[in-house]
Design a protein around this motif. Sequence first.
Motif, PDB file in Angstrom:
ATOM      1  N   GLY A 110      -5.570   9.702  -2.137  1.00  0.00           N
ATOM      2  CA  GLY A 110      -5.817   8.611  -1.204  1.00  0.00           C
ATOM      3  C   GLY A 110      -4.668   7.639  -1.112  1.00  0.00           C
ATOM      4  O   GLY A 110      -3.509   8.039  -0.962  1.00  0.00           O
ATOM      5  N   PHE A 111      -4.966   6.359  -1.258  1.00  0.00           N
ATOM      6  CA  PHE A 111      -3.960   5.311  -1.117  1.00  0.00           C
ATOM      7  C   PHE A 111      -4.142   4.286  -2.232  1.00  0.00           C
ATOM      8  O   PHE A 111      -5.260   3.885  -2.550  1.00  0.00           O
ATOM      9  CB  PHE A 111      -4.065   4.635   0.252  1.00  0.00           C
ATOM     10  N   GLY A 112      -3.018   3.894  -2.827  1.00  0.00           N
ATOM     11  CA  GLY A 112      -3.052   2.908  -3.892  1.00  0.00           C
ATOM     12  C   GLY A 112      -2.329   1.648  -3.495  1.00  0.00           C
ATOM     13  O   GLY A 112      -1.811   1.522  -2.369  1.00  0.00           O
ATOM     14  N   VAL A 113      -2.292   0.697  -4.398  1.00  0.00           N
ATOM     15  CA  VAL A 113      -1.594  -0.568  -4.183  1.00  0.00           C
ATOM     16  C   VAL A 113      -0.609  -0.753  -5.319  1.00  0.00           C
ATOM     17  O   VAL A 113      -0.943  -0.538  -6.493  1.00  0.00           O
ATOM     18  CB  VAL A 113      -2.575  -1.753  -4.131  1.00  0.00           C
ATOM     19  N   ALA A 169       0.853  -1.186   0.000  1.00  0.00           N
ATOM     20  CA  ALA A 169       0.000   0.000   0.000  1.00  0.00           C
ATOM     21  C   ALA A 169       0.888   1.234   0.000  1.00  0.00           C
ATOM     22  O   ALA A 169       1.969   1.231   0.604  1.00  0.00           O
ATOM     23  CB  ALA A 169      -0.904   0.000   1.233  1.00  0.00           C
ATOM     24  N   GLU A 170       0.431   2.278  -0.674  1.00  0.00           N
ATOM     25  CA  GLU A 170       1.257   3.474  -0.800  1.00  0.00           C
ATOM     26  C   GLU A 170       0.370   4.709  -0.910  1.00  0.00           C
ATOM     27  O   GLU A 170      -0.658   4.697  -1.599  1.00  0.00           O
ATOM     28  CB  GLU A 170       2.135   3.359  -2.042  1.00  0.00           C
ATOM     29  N   ALA A 171       0.744   5.784  -0.216  1.00  0.00           N
ATOM     30  CA  ALA A 171       0.016   7.049  -0.328  1.00  0.00           C
ATOM     31  C   ALA A 171       0.194   7.610  -1.735  1.00  0.00           C
ATOM     32  O   ALA A 171       1.304   7.650  -2.263  1.00  0.00           O
ATOM     33  CB  ALA A 171       0.527   8.040   0.710  1.00  0.00           C
ATOM     34  N   GLU A 186      -5.341  -3.832   3.244  1.00  0.00           N
ATOM     35  CA  GLU A 186      -6.137  -5.056   3.134  1.00  0.00           C
ATOM     36  C   GLU A 186      -6.141  -5.566   1.694  1.00  0.00           C
ATOM     37  O   GLU A 186      -6.039  -6.780   1.445  1.00  0.00           O
ATOM     38  CB  GLU A 186      -7.566  -4.785   3.605  1.00  0.00           C
ATOM     39  N   ILE A 187      -6.263  -4.644   0.750  1.00  0.00           N
ATOM     40  CA  ILE A 187      -6.243  -5.031  -0.664  1.00  0.00           C
ATOM     41  C   ILE A 187      -4.872  -5.577  -1.038  1.00  0.00           C
ATOM     42  O   ILE A 187      -4.758  -6.593  -1.734  1.00  0.00           O
ATOM     43  CB  ILE A 187      -6.628  -3.828  -1.541  1.00  0.00           C
ATOM     44  N   ALA A 223     -12.257 -14.548  -6.440  1.00  0.00           N
ATOM     45  CA  ALA A 223     -13.245 -14.838  -5.406  1.00  0.00           C
ATOM     46  C   ALA A 223     -12.654 -14.724  -4.005  1.00  0.00           C
ATOM     47  O   ALA A 223     -13.394 -14.551  -3.034  1.00  0.00           O
ATOM     48  CB  ALA A 223     -13.835 -16.234  -5.607  1.00  0.00           C
ATOM     49  N   THR A 224     -11.327 -14.820  -3.897  1.00  0.00           N
ATOM     50  CA  THR A 224     -10.666 -14.711  -2.595  1.00  0.00           C
ATOM     51  C   THR A 224     -10.227 -13.282  -2.305  1.00  0.00           C
ATOM     52  O   THR A 224      -9.503 -13.059  -1.337  1.00  0.00           O
ATOM     53  CB  THR A 224      -9.441 -15.638  -2.535  1.00  0.00           C
ATOM     54  N   MET A 225     -10.672 -12.311  -3.124  1.00  0.00           N
ATOM     55  CA  MET A 225     -10.215 -10.927  -2.993  1.00  0.00           C
ATOM     56  C   MET A 225     -11.409  -9.977  -2.879  1.00  0.00           C
ATOM     57  O   MET A 225     -11.636  -9.110  -3.717  1.00  0.00           O
ATOM     58  CB  MET A 225      -9.343 -10.563  -4.196  1.00  0.00           C
ATOM     59  N   PRO A 226     -12.218 -10.107  -1.822  1.00  0.00           N
ATOM     60  CA  PRO A 226     -13.450  -9.318  -1.724  1.00  0.00           C
ATOM     61  C   PRO A 226     -13.227  -7.816  -1.624  1.00  0.00           C
ATOM     62  O   PRO A 226     -14.023  -7.035  -2.149  1.00  0.00           O
ATOM     63  CB  PRO A 226     -14.123  -9.865  -0.468  1.00  0.00           C
ATOM     64  N   MET A 227     -12.160  -7.384  -0.943  1.00  0.00           N
ATOM     65  CA  MET A 227     -11.935  -5.947  -0.821  1.00  0.00           C
ATOM     66  C   MET A 227     -11.502  -5.344  -2.159  1.00  0.00           C
ATOM     67  O   MET A 227     -11.907  -4.235  -2.517  1.00  0.00           O
ATOM     68  CB  MET A 227     -10.870  -5.650   0.248  1.00  0.00           C
ATOM     69  N   THR A 228     -10.714  -6.094  -2.911  1.00  0.00           N
ATOM     70  CA  THR A 228     -10.308  -5.635  -4.240  1.00  0.00           C
ATOM     71  C   THR A 228     -11.519  -5.521  -5.151  1.00  0.00           C
ATOM     72  O   THR A 228     -11.691  -4.521  -5.867  1.00  0.00           O
ATOM     73  CB  THR A 228      -9.284  -6.611  -4.850  1.00  0.00           C
ATOM     74  N   ARG A 229     -12.364  -6.537  -5.131  1.00  0.00           N
ATOM     75  CA  ARG A 229     -13.539  -6.524  -6.005  1.00  0.00           C
ATOM     76  C   ARG A 229     -14.485  -5.396  -5.636  1.00  0.00           C
ATOM     77  O   ARG A 229     -15.053  -4.730  -6.510  1.00  0.00           O
ATOM     78  CB  ARG A 229     -14.254  -7.874  -5.938  1.00  0.00           C
ATOM     79  N   ALA A 230     -14.649  -5.135  -4.335  1.00  0.00           N
ATOM     80  CA  ALA A 230     -15.529  -4.052  -3.903  1.00  0.00           C
ATOM     81  C   ALA A 230     -14.965  -2.691  -4.306  1.00  0.00           C
ATOM     82  O   ALA A 230     -15.702  -1.801  -4.743  1.00  0.00           O
ATOM     83  CB  ALA A 230     -15.737  -4.112  -2.390  1.00  0.00           C
TER      84      ALA A 230
END
Length: 240
Positions: free
Chosen positions: A21-24, A15-17, A49-50, A64-71
Motif C-alpha cells: 500500500g502506501f506509507g508515510v 506519502a510513499e508507495a 492526508e496522514i 487530537a488534531t490527527m484524526p486520520m492518523t489515529r484511525a
Amino acid sequence: MSEWAAKRFWSAAEAEAVAGGFGVRLDGRAVRTPAKAELVVPTRALAREIAAEWDAQEGVIAPATMPMTRAANAAIDRVAPEREAVAALLAEYGGSDLLCYRAESPAELIARQAAAWDPLLDWAESALSVRLRTTCGVMHVDQDAGALDRLHEAVRMLDIWALTAVHDLVSLSGSLVIGFAALRDHAPAGTLWHISRIDESWQQEQWGSDDEASAVAQRKECDFLNAKRFHDLSRPGVEG
C-alpha cells in the motif's frame, strides 16, 4: 516511530508507495503505529492526508488534531487483530438501533422522528434486505433473527478500514442503519448526523442549550464526519 513523540523532530512528512500500500515517511523514516507496526494504508490519498497531519504539527505534537492518523492506527493495531470480534460488536447495534425506538409523546416529536427515521428504515429494507421493527418507549423490541443475521453478515464483509470507520459512525449515532447509510452515501454525513440527534435537538429547543453539552455534541459531530472522511479516503480508486 513507535510512540507519539513529545515534540516535532522532522522537517518533512511525505506519502510513499510501499509493499502492501502506501506509507508515510518523516525525513525518510517510516511512521509506525503505537504497537510498532509500520503504518501502511490502502490508498495514496489517505497516506497524503496522514502526511499532511504530521506536517501540520508545530512544537508539541497534538494527536487530537490527527484524526486520520489515529484511525489508521486503530485499524492496524486494534481492528485487524480482532476483526471478527469488532464485527460482532457492531452487528449487535442492529438489535437496539436508535431508529427503532420512538417517543410516546409529544405529537410533534413523534412526527419529527417518523419523517426522518422511517425513510432510513425503508432504505435499509431495500439496500440491506432488513426490515427492523419499531416500538414506542424504551422497552426492548425483539428483531427478526434472519434480519439480524443479514446485518451481521453485511458487517463481516467490511474490510478493516471500513470497520474502523463504521465503529465510530455507529457508536456515535447509536444506529447501525445510519452507519451503513453513511458508508453507502445514501445521504450526506452531516445530514445523517443531525438525523441521529433529533431527540437531543428537541430537548434543546424545549429547555435551551447547555454550553458543556453543546461542546460535547460538536466534538462528536466532528468525530462522525472524520470517520466518514477516513472511509472515503481509504476506498480503492480515490484520487490522491
